[in-house]
Design an enzyme around this catalytic site. Structure first.
Site, PDB file in Angstrom:
ATOM      1  N   CYS A  95     -38.324 -80.141  81.015  1.00 27.12           N
ATOM      2  CA  CYS A  95     -39.311 -80.624  81.978  1.00 27.12           C
ATOM      3  C   CYS A  95     -40.726 -80.220  81.616  1.00 27.12           C
ATOM      4  O   CYS A  95     -41.674 -80.974  81.845  1.00 27.12           O
ATOM      5  CB  CYS A  95     -38.971 -80.142  83.386  1.00 27.12           C
ATOM      6  SG  CYS A  95     -38.671 -78.382  83.525  1.00 27.12           S
ATOM      7  N   GLU A 110     -35.417 -69.818  90.494  1.00 35.03           N
ATOM      8  CA  GLU A 110     -36.620 -70.362  89.864  1.00 35.03           C
ATOM      9  C   GLU A 110     -37.713 -70.525  90.909  1.00 35.03           C
ATOM     10  O   GLU A 110     -38.413 -71.539  90.929  1.00 35.03           O
ATOM     11  CB  GLU A 110     -36.326 -71.711  89.198  1.00 35.03           C
ATOM     12  CG  GLU A 110     -35.230 -71.627  88.135  1.00 35.03           C
ATOM     13  CD  GLU A 110     -35.026 -72.937  87.379  1.00 35.03           C
ATOM     14  OE1 GLU A 110     -35.481 -73.972  87.878  1.00 35.03           O
ATOM     15  OE2 GLU A 110     -34.443 -72.902  86.288  1.00 35.03           O
ATOM     16  N   HIS A 114     -30.971 -85.759  92.007  1.00 33.06           N
ATOM     17  CA  HIS A 114     -32.314 -86.000  91.446  1.00 33.06           C
ATOM     18  C   HIS A 114     -32.730 -87.463  91.346  1.00 33.06           C
ATOM     19  O   HIS A 114     -33.675 -87.782  90.635  1.00 33.06           O
ATOM     20  CB  HIS A 114     -32.443 -85.386  90.043  1.00 33.06           C
ATOM     21  CG  HIS A 114     -32.569 -83.896  90.037  1.00 33.06           C
ATOM     22  ND1 HIS A 114     -31.521 -83.058  90.341  1.00 33.06           N
ATOM     23  CD2 HIS A 114     -33.615 -83.075  89.768  1.00 33.06           C
ATOM     24  CE1 HIS A 114     -31.920 -81.797  90.242  1.00 33.06           C
ATOM     25  NE2 HIS A 114     -33.180 -81.779  89.913  1.00 33.06           N
TER      26      HIS A 114
END
Lengths: 654, 654
Positions: B419, B331, B141
């Protein structure tokens, strides 16, 4: 519950001699005998290409000192052999196959040689992890494995008189009795099976300790403080990995995951449980053991618990196919009335465990509901888990498939976790044990499978056209005075016709209906021919409205058979757009590939969008199309494609 | 695609000055300003009890040498602060809050101090794993985190003129340019975000390298040989763990799991992709970057790819609420028309990413479909992810809840993986950027949110009663000659009325409909009042029949609002047994708890079993009951309980 000795004064019997000769089943039994058993023997010997390696026989060779190498497979790999041996035992009751006998005898010789002096035999812990013996009853499957060995030994001894099998299993069982009963070491199995196995051994030997140990396992499970929690805490403190840690976590002990007691069917004592919980196969085997203990003890509280769990299962958590287990997440139960059709599990072994449970309840309560469920499960979930040629097997038996999931719809030939195929073999080869039962002098016909029956001066031969049509004939060959006959009237056939020598019998006069059986009041005699004609009309089944997934939908059944639509017979792959009129007319036709099987064809409505828009204000356009249905057990024997059991029905609201 | 320089000759603009003053939205913006931002600042500083620890500020203090200790949180923990800083920037455009400014300035000071000499700043890799910098672009990330920092810096510089923010992000961006562009080091981010961030920085600075790097990331993704596969192979060879190995696998490198390229939206180059795939937030951010690059490059092939993926998303994989992501398994996306209502994911961040994507497409194609989707998403999935008091947030936005899942139905106050809440804050505070756009001299009204507008000699103030009623008034304050006005006519309002100073305007004469906008042909002047009356009748929405889960069902909408039934208003918890008549009449009433909100009440049919049997031949009994519906965005603000969006409709088949 008094900890009384077992009693069998009022216990139902299955001591009759029953041989199946049936148009439908005999060829399946032959397939198991001639195809499945030899195939599985080759698999167990790693002699079958293109299937996952088994290692089961090799593991025993290593444990017996006849080979060297590493253990291979799951912690319960031995049970693939044990279940095969149990099936082989039933086979040897049906056939004098010297090659099969030689294979089985050789396996027993190996097992006996591998067995340790104290009676312990479990190749994973003998070869791979001797230091971890009995450190995780929760996850290491030792008592499960022992249970399958004992079941196999009981069956093999009964079939062949094998002393070696008898010695192996009594030596093993005596070790368990010593540890868990005499020495009082705490413990219950994470995966039940030992309970019903010990009860079989008890019934074979009459040795009370086996009953007492089974009863101990059944009744001490779920008590507080929790055995599983204590064992896990102890393992963590001592840093002893269980097989899951070894297989999937580099041997590092999982220190965090709390014990999911419900998964192990141990959230509270069984005697206090009301709702079927946890892993479905574990639950099913445990409930079967519970029923055995209930029957042997004649303890009302234990019986009541068994019946309570049965009703919860059969009345709120069972699929129309007889499958159980609503989710793959725990391979088990979720909650009451939660019966999704595409994400369900309905493991083949779980269905078999339901049959084991139902049959045992039948042994202490002659109510047709148990035989009804066995029939439902047998002809749909269980039978349908095998391919028509008995060479390929489902683990999981969904009620619908569509879209991307179709690619995985085929039955594999073998599984890395191969519990289901040998479980099917042993069930089908022991099917003769499920056809009849006796209570006192009353002989009950439970299943309509062609067969001969001999018991206590009573003998008949039965022919049956089930499941394709509903004509059952019972030819009396001997009938001792004072005996009675009770014939199950299936719940799906409220209309039926019973004839004696061509003369119609009348309810209330010639027979009485009691607990779902027609008790024949006439005195029978040799030469009598009793004929039962069942209602094979197509029936529209509604599911209780507490089940979300089937709201507004129906299943179509004919006799015990659940029907489904397959893409192979229809020109659509979106069966969810099919709407079955409440007054649909179904015609019966021969199946294009399996001519003995009947398909149903009718005209239904098909509601499809007229616009490509994802969301619109336009109603779908309705047109009529033909729809062909086939028995669920025949699904996916031609091509893959969409498949569905439940269909929307027009709602008749206007 | 030529690797040409960016062009902006035909690019749509959003340079107008827009200030929201709206009955519905201003109070939500105020809640974000007065509640969410201070709350989140406390969370980021670990000063808020009863929520999972953040550690975000502390991590920067450690990296800056102002504290000691261990890194805390996810590998992308920094982004919670970055998104908050971006939201704070928008807030400082709306309010002169010295305390907020001081907090944000302090954060920027810390970030600048933590930033390394070469421009790198990412506290996980500075504190916890410096040796693993840039070893797993796939999972670590770093480029995602850099992207959020750059976005925050652009916004903060634009809002406050902050030089420190500008310096931090250009130094970081220059490092990325050097590594991935100048030095030509291979790499694309596992989690996109850097692409759209670099485009914002490019638009701020005009520095072509940022555009070229964004273009490089967008276009090189998915090419063969796969960067991700090569990187993974390299990591395995060198035994370099990624953060998942460190967090969940004791630092041991996973050696087996194949790289799921589709999950990373990298199964093939974006320019060749036709179907939205993978993790929905990753996909959404990437598509937004793709649209930015398409607009800047004016490359037809890139534009076509962006529009193709848009249509796949909006026309086959988007929920009626505007949510995207059909499963929690990844997801993300599964396959076209797979839109389950209870096992869907519809992550709040994914919905926001769809808004980002749609708005960017709007910038190069003035078609109302983009604003339609933004409105659908905004008023349903996005707005409904927050509680009415803006203190609690959903991560996941299902369309139905029932049974055992209800217990988990409440919105948490904060998330360990946090998030979504700061993403909501930055969206709502930047909502003024989504209301209008310009192409040449044409001013487009995209959303009906009360506001003032100033651009190029044109100014108006708009009032709106949306979403509860459909009266929109635009008061012209200045209108330079040659300018044109285009007002979106929502797809849900095919009937509408447009009036100028009380005089009805006629289609084809006074205005023309073009790409979903009413282009006013009258010359406007200061003092004119244009009124738009939208159709707020309750609409019955049918889903395309390729969607299995909604077959035979409808959703009820009123204006942009999707309605749902909640147990709180109804006496049943089995909404699946409700059947809405096609001619149902809905009356509008004030919501019992939120009087500004309108509920709908109508008479529906309720079909329930008359027998407790799980399977029977009895049709359910039908009776009439009242049903109350509330806007989906207001769900679960009173009590938990069953909730459902889609209802069976009587099929009108007869």
């Amino acid at each position: 519950m008094s900890d009384s000795k077992a009693t069998s004064t009022t216990q139902n019997k299955t001591s009759a001699h029953v041989t199946i000769k049936d148009a439908f089943w005999s060829k399946r039994i032959d397939l198991v005998l001639t195809q499945m058993l030899p195939f599985q023997w080759r698999v167990l010997n790693d002699a079958e290409p293109d299937v996952p390696k088994s290692g089961a026989i090799q593991n025993f060779k290593i444990a017996a000192g006849e080979a060297t190498g590493e253990f291979y497979g799951m912690v319960f790999q031995d049970t693939d052999l044990h279940k095969w041996l149990e099936a082989a035992a039933y086979a040897l009751e049906l056939t004098q196959d010297p090659e099969l006998k030689a294979h089985a005898d050789e396996a027993w010789r190996l097992i006996a040689k591998a067995q340790m002096d104290d009676g312990y035999v479990d190749t994973y812990f003998q070869i791979k992890a001797p230091e971890y013996r009995w450190t995780s009853l929760q996850d290491n499957h030792e008592l499960y494995t022992a249970g399958h060995l004992i079941e196999a030994g009981v069956a093999y001894h009964q079939a062949t008189g094998s002393q070696i099998a008898f010695d192996v299993i009594t030596k093993l069982a005596d070790l368990l009795v010593k540890r868990f009963l005499t020495d009082g070491t705490a413990g219950v199995p994470g995966h039940p099976e030992i309970e019903l196995a010990l009860m079989r051994l008890y019934h074979l030997t009459g040795k009370d300790a086996y009953y007492r140990l089974a009863r101990h396992f059944v009744l001490s499970r779920g008590q507080k403080p929790s055995y599983f929690e204590a064992e896990t805490a102890d393992r963590r403190e001592k840093k002893i990995p269980n097989w899951l840690d070894i297989a999937y976590n580099h041997g590092e002990v999982d220190m965090e995951e709390p014990v999911d007691l419900a998964y192990y069917v141990a959230s509270k004592p069984l005697i206090d449980q009301n709702i079927a919980e946890g892993h479905a196969v574990r639950a099913g085997y445990l409930y079967a053991g519970l029923a055995d203990v209930a029957a042997a003890s004649q303890d009302d509280a234990i019986k009541a618990a068994a019946l309570r769990l049965w009703h919860n299962l059969a009345d709120t958590q069972m699929y129309v196919t007889g499958g159980i287990g609503s989710t793959n997440m725990c391979e088990g139960f979720t909650h009451e009335y939660d019966l999704p059709n595409e994400s369900n599990y309905c493991e083949t072994c779980a269905g078999i465990s339901l049959i084991l449970f139902a049959r045992r309840l039948q042994m202490f309560s002659s109510d047709s509901q148990f035989a009804d469920v066995i029939e439902r499960d047998l002809y749909n979930n269980t039978l349908g888990s095998m391919s028509m040629d008995a060479t390929r097997f489902y683990y999981r038996n969904e009620l619908e498939r569509w879209g991307a999931k179709i690619a995985r719809a085929g039955r594999p030939g073998w599984h890395a976790c191969a519990c289901c195929p040998p479980n099917l073999a042993r069930l089908i080869l022991s099917l003769n044990r499920y056809l009849y039962h006796e209570v006192g002098a009353t002989h009950y016909v439970d299943q309509f499978i062609g067969s001969t029956y001999r018991s206590d001066g009573v003998a008949w031969s039965m022919s049956s056209t089930m499941p394709e049509s509903g004509c059952v004939k019972l030819m009396v060959e001997a009938w001792a005075a004072g005996h009675e006959l009770a014939v199950r009237i299936p719940a799906w056939s409220q209309r039926f016709r019973l004839e004696l020598n061509g003369r119609p019998l009348h309810a209330g006069i010639d027979f009485v209906l009691s607990q779902g059986y027609a008790l024949v009041l006439e005195e029978l005699k040799s030469g009598d021919e009793l004929e039962l004609k069942l209602d094979m009309a197509v029936k529209t089944v509604h599911v209780n409205s507490r089940v979300k997934y089937d709201a507004g939908k129906v299943a179509l059944m004919r006799g015990p058979l659940v029907y489904c639509a397959e893409e192979a017979d229809n020109h659509i792959d979106d069966f969810w757009n099919v709407v079955v009129p409440a007054d649909a007319v179904w015609s019966e036709n021969a199946h294009p590939t399996f001519p003995d099987v009947r398909c149903l064809t009718g005209t239904v409505r098909y509601a499809a969008s007229t616009t490509p828009a994802l969301y619109s204000y336009d109603e779908p356009e309705i047109r009529s199309i033909p729809l062909t249905l086939v028995p669920f057990y025949t699904r996916y024997n031609r091509s893959l494609g969409a498949m569905q059991v439940y269909f929307r029905q027009d709602s008749r609201l206007r």
